[in-house]
Design a protein around this motif. Sequence first.
Motif, PDB file in Angstrom:
ATOM      1  N   UNK A  83      29.640  49.203  52.270  1.00 50.35           N
ATOM      2  CA  UNK A  83      29.923  48.127  52.755  1.00 50.35           C
ATOM      3  C   UNK A  83      31.515  47.577  52.387  1.00 50.35           C
ATOM      4  N   UNK A  84      32.117  47.488  53.643  1.00 50.34           N
ATOM      5  CA  UNK A  84      33.493  46.834  53.638  1.00 50.34           C
ATOM      6  C   UNK A  84      33.923  45.288  53.264  1.00 50.34           C
ATOM      7  N   UNK A  85      35.233  45.355  52.824  1.00 49.95           N
ATOM      8  CA  UNK A  85      35.325  43.272  52.852  1.00 49.95           C
ATOM      9  C   UNK A  85      36.764  43.632  52.626  1.00 49.95           C
ATOM     10  N   UNK A  86      37.093  42.589  52.703  1.00 55.72           N
ATOM     11  CA  UNK A  86      38.918  42.041  53.129  1.00 55.72           C
ATOM     12  C   UNK A  86      39.672  42.494  52.172  1.00 55.72           C
ATOM     13  N   UNK A  87      39.067  42.855  50.861  1.00 55.70           N
ATOM     14  CA  UNK A  87      40.508  43.965  49.975  1.00 55.70           C
ATOM     15  C   UNK A  87      40.021  44.594  49.962  1.00 55.70           C
ATOM     16  N   UNK A  88      39.356  45.323  50.923  1.00 56.97           N
ATOM     17  CA  UNK A  88      39.308  46.974  51.443  1.00 56.97           C
ATOM     18  C   UNK A  88      40.898  47.586  52.157  1.00 56.97           C
ATOM     19  N   UNK A  89      40.771  45.907  53.692  1.00 54.55           N
ATOM     20  CA  UNK A  89      41.865  45.449  53.751  1.00 54.55           C
ATOM     21  C   UNK A  89      43.267  45.894  53.554  1.00 54.55           C
ATOM     22  N   UNK A 102      49.470  46.568  41.910  1.00 58.16           N
ATOM     23  CA  UNK A 102      47.639  47.114  42.045  1.00 58.16           C
ATOM     24  C   UNK A 102      47.403  46.458  43.874  1.00 58.16           C
ATOM     25  N   UNK A 103      46.060  47.361  43.698  1.00 56.62           N
ATOM     26  CA  UNK A 103      45.512  46.983  45.005  1.00 56.62           C
ATOM     27  C   UNK A 103      44.208  46.695  44.624  1.00 56.62           C
ATOM     28  N   UNK A 104      43.635  45.635  45.857  1.00 53.11           N
ATOM     29  CA  UNK A 104      42.780  45.609  45.071  1.00 53.11           C
ATOM     30  C   UNK A 104      41.385  46.042  45.766  1.00 53.11           C
ATOM     31  N   UNK A 105      40.844  47.167  44.607  1.00 52.19           N
ATOM     32  CA  UNK A 105      39.361  47.349  44.926  1.00 52.19           C
ATOM     33  C   UNK A 105      38.137  47.178  43.842  1.00 52.19           C
ATOM     34  N   UNK A 106      37.077  47.208  44.617  1.00 52.74           N
ATOM     35  CA  UNK A 106      36.108  46.904  43.466  1.00 52.74           C
ATOM     36  C   UNK A 106      35.638  48.097  43.370  1.00 52.74           C
ATOM     37  N   UNK A 108      34.656  50.600  44.603  1.00 53.02           N
ATOM     38  CA  UNK A 108      35.871  52.491  45.114  1.00 53.02           C
ATOM     39  C   UNK A 108      36.391  51.600  46.043  1.00 53.02           C
ATOM     40  N   UNK A 109      37.574  52.573  45.540  1.00 52.32           N
ATOM     41  CA  UNK A 109      38.551  51.546  46.868  1.00 52.32           C
ATOM     42  C   UNK A 109      38.213  52.007  48.188  1.00 52.32           C
ATOM     43  N   UNK A 193      40.540  48.958  39.299  1.00 55.71           N
ATOM     44  CA  UNK A 193      39.169  48.541  40.518  1.00 55.71           C
ATOM     45  C   UNK A 193      39.314  47.236  39.885  1.00 55.71           C
ATOM     46  N   UNK A 194      40.576  46.503  39.918  1.00 56.58           N
ATOM     47  CA  UNK A 194      40.494  44.847  39.381  1.00 56.58           C
ATOM     48  C   UNK A 194      39.131  44.434  39.958  1.00 56.58           C
ATOM     49  N   UNK A 195      38.451  44.131  41.268  1.00 58.05           N
ATOM     50  CA  UNK A 195      36.735  43.552  41.356  1.00 58.05           C
ATOM     51  C   UNK A 195      35.752  44.104  41.013  1.00 58.05           C
ATOM     52  N   UNK A 196      36.147  45.481  40.191  1.00 51.39           N
ATOM     53  CA  UNK A 196      34.452  45.802  39.535  1.00 51.39           C
ATOM     54  C   UNK A 196      34.771  45.050  38.634  1.00 51.39           C
TER      55      UNK A 196
END
Length: 198
Positions: A83-89, A102-106, A108-109, A193-196
Amino acid sequence: MAADTRVRRFTAAERWIHRTTAALMGVCVLTAACLYIPALAELVGRRALVVTVHEWTGLLLPLPVLAGLASRAFRADVGRLNRWGPHDRLWLRAARRRVPGRRPAAKFNAGQKIYAAWISGATLVMLATGLMMWFTHLTPLMWRTSATFVHDWLALTIGVVLAGHIGMALGDPEARRGLRTGLVSREWADREHPLWRP
């Protein structure tokens, strides 16, 4: 580290899948090296045995993942990896530009997602081409020649990508702890993984 500052990243089943897959992949890579590097071939000898070990290990390679599908946690992580989201881009853009911070990641980055997709596809291609090379009577010579070419060059590429994967792991002791014990520090999870939300 106090127990309340740790979060569960992987279950025992997920860790078993990773370890078993890594062991099988390691045997495949080592036996392939013994088949293609003359100095190693001379050192090891017994080419027929090395070929047999390589073939059967390659055939077994998908089994840990297939068995892992019985685990609800593993299926959930496979879904997250796909599953890809805007944060992955944003993560990829920051990584490409080598932007610190910081790089936004759930959970898994984006780099982990790309690696998982690539190694899964490469394993399937290696399995298919390996079967064509093994069961020579089932396919025409042209197919086997093409399969050998793809198998050999993809094997070299897998070796390079695996070296990068191991290098990244060696640079992150907390990620290795997560795969060894299943637990990571809350501080690491919040930073990497700040979005996790475990």
